[in-house]
Design an enzyme around this catalytic site. Sequence first.
Site, mmCIF file in Angstrom:
data_model
loop_
_atom_site.group_PDB
_atom_site.id
_atom_site.type_symbol
_atom_site.label_atom_id
_atom_site.label_comp_id
_atom_site.label_asym_id
_atom_site.label_seq_id
_atom_site.Cartn_x
_atom_site.Cartn_y
_atom_site.Cartn_z
ATOM 1 N N ILE A 94 -19.478 35.821 64.688
ATOM 2 C CA ILE A 94 -19.662 34.291 65.358
ATOM 3 C C ILE A 94 -21.056 34.374 66.385
ATOM 4 O O ILE A 94 -21.706 33.393 66.142
ATOM 5 C CB ILE A 94 -18.400 33.740 65.774
ATOM 6 C CG1 ILE A 94 -17.373 33.610 64.913
ATOM 7 C CG2 ILE A 94 -18.525 32.355 66.658
ATOM 8 C CD1 ILE A 94 -17.627 32.452 63.823
ATOM 9 N N GLU A 95 -21.015 35.311 67.165
ATOM 10 C CA GLU A 95 -22.005 35.323 68.287
ATOM 11 C C GLU A 95 -23.127 35.523 67.694
ATOM 12 O O GLU A 95 -24.232 34.829 68.066
ATOM 13 C CB GLU A 95 -21.396 36.139 69.291
ATOM 14 C CG GLU A 95 -20.270 35.750 70.200
ATOM 15 C CD GLU A 95 -20.558 34.552 71.173
ATOM 16 O OE1 GLU A 95 -21.758 34.178 71.314
ATOM 17 O OE2 GLU A 95 -19.656 33.797 71.475
ATOM 18 N N THR A 96 -23.534 36.703 67.000
ATOM 19 C CA THR A 96 -24.759 37.095 66.576
ATOM 20 C C THR A 96 -24.996 37.506 65.180
ATOM 21 O O THR A 96 -26.194 38.076 64.651
ATOM 22 C CB THR A 96 -25.135 38.186 67.498
ATOM 23 O OG1 THR A 96 -24.221 39.358 67.228
ATOM 24 C CG2 THR A 96 -25.108 37.740 69.060
ATOM 25 N N TYR B 83 -15.306 26.286 69.083
ATOM 26 C CA TYR B 83 -15.539 27.579 69.074
ATOM 27 C C TYR B 83 -14.294 28.473 68.853
ATOM 28 O O TYR B 83 -14.133 29.337 67.844
ATOM 29 C CB TYR B 83 -16.059 28.160 70.351
ATOM 30 C CG TYR B 83 -16.466 29.537 70.171
ATOM 31 C CD1 TYR B 83 -17.571 30.140 69.900
ATOM 32 C CD2 TYR B 83 -15.493 30.574 71.030
ATOM 33 C CE1 TYR B 83 -17.934 31.527 69.942
ATOM 34 C CE2 TYR B 83 -15.661 31.563 71.095
ATOM 35 C CZ TYR B 83 -17.027 32.300 70.483
ATOM 36 O OH TYR B 83 -17.305 33.880 70.748
#
Length: 344
Positions: free
Chosen positions: A129-131, A320
């Site tokens: 999800i982050e990168t 999120y």
Amino acid sequence: MTFLPKSISRLSLLLVTSFGLMACSSSNVASEAQTAQYKQAFIDKQLAAGYDKKTIDFFLSQGHYNQAVINAITTPWEAKPWDQYYPIFLTQKRLDAGLTFWDEYQDTIEKAAEQYQVEPEIIVAIIGIETFYGKIMGNYSVVDALYTLGFYYPPRADFFRSEFANLQDLTQEEHLDIKSLKGSYAGAMGYGQFIPSSYRHYAVDFDQDGRRDLLNSPIDAIGSVANYFHQHGWQQGAPVAIQLEQTNNKPDNLNVWAGKKPEYQVLDFIPYLPSSSNSIQNNALNPALLIELEQASGNEYWLGFNNFYVITRYNRSPLYAMAVYQFSQALKDAHTHPDRGTNL
């Protein structure tokens, strides 16, 4: 980890603030005075921490105002309704990349999951999800982002000025080249998008090469994400969230979670739980919170547990946290049952 505005009304206020900052020049004496006050507060804090004035001034000179940072923080993805938010992250391409990452680093992921007592699918989901597993780490200069938000963005200036101070400590501790650091508009960096304070407090040298390198080492990132969840109270094997029945109707007398620690218990949700949730009902005194997801056809309501709250310590948006949870379940299912295919 990025900390974002949470409501449309607050977003409107921040937009007004950002437009005012665009005009922050010699004609706007108050904003200049406030910025000068912020900088003096930073200097005083760093002097008290043991830095000399020359070193502090040089560090300040490395940062530059970036209007794009203000624009980004005032229009976060988390302001979107759920039905527009989750398709950004829950994609077949990201699922396939996650399974590839899991296979490549399976031994490391299993080691981190066992050492820190965090489910492997949560670790894999966070990095995805982050990168997108290191493919999208952000193109903002970290020093410029934190400088801009710490000295020119009053709604969160104290927080980001503290992160700017942590960045000065971090670059010395980890011997980082400040000019080459790239990340999010909020100054988060590396595979797991750690802001400087989180990098300093939760990063681990999981590959044991003598450095805590979240920028280039997926192995350090895996261990650090697991450690972050462990340190924030993740309970391995405990539930994260469950959808309530009568999903379009908000449960009577229960408030939607607003960012604080869970104020309810599972007991409060029993009339709304599906009949298959006996194991959850048997833990009726466990902390619980109410999650609202805006869909095109009406709202969905979910019961969130302590582990859901822990995900929001990584990013405070309930959208999120729900995206991480649902993506983790898709990863787990596809990894456990590869014979079923990898359809999201």
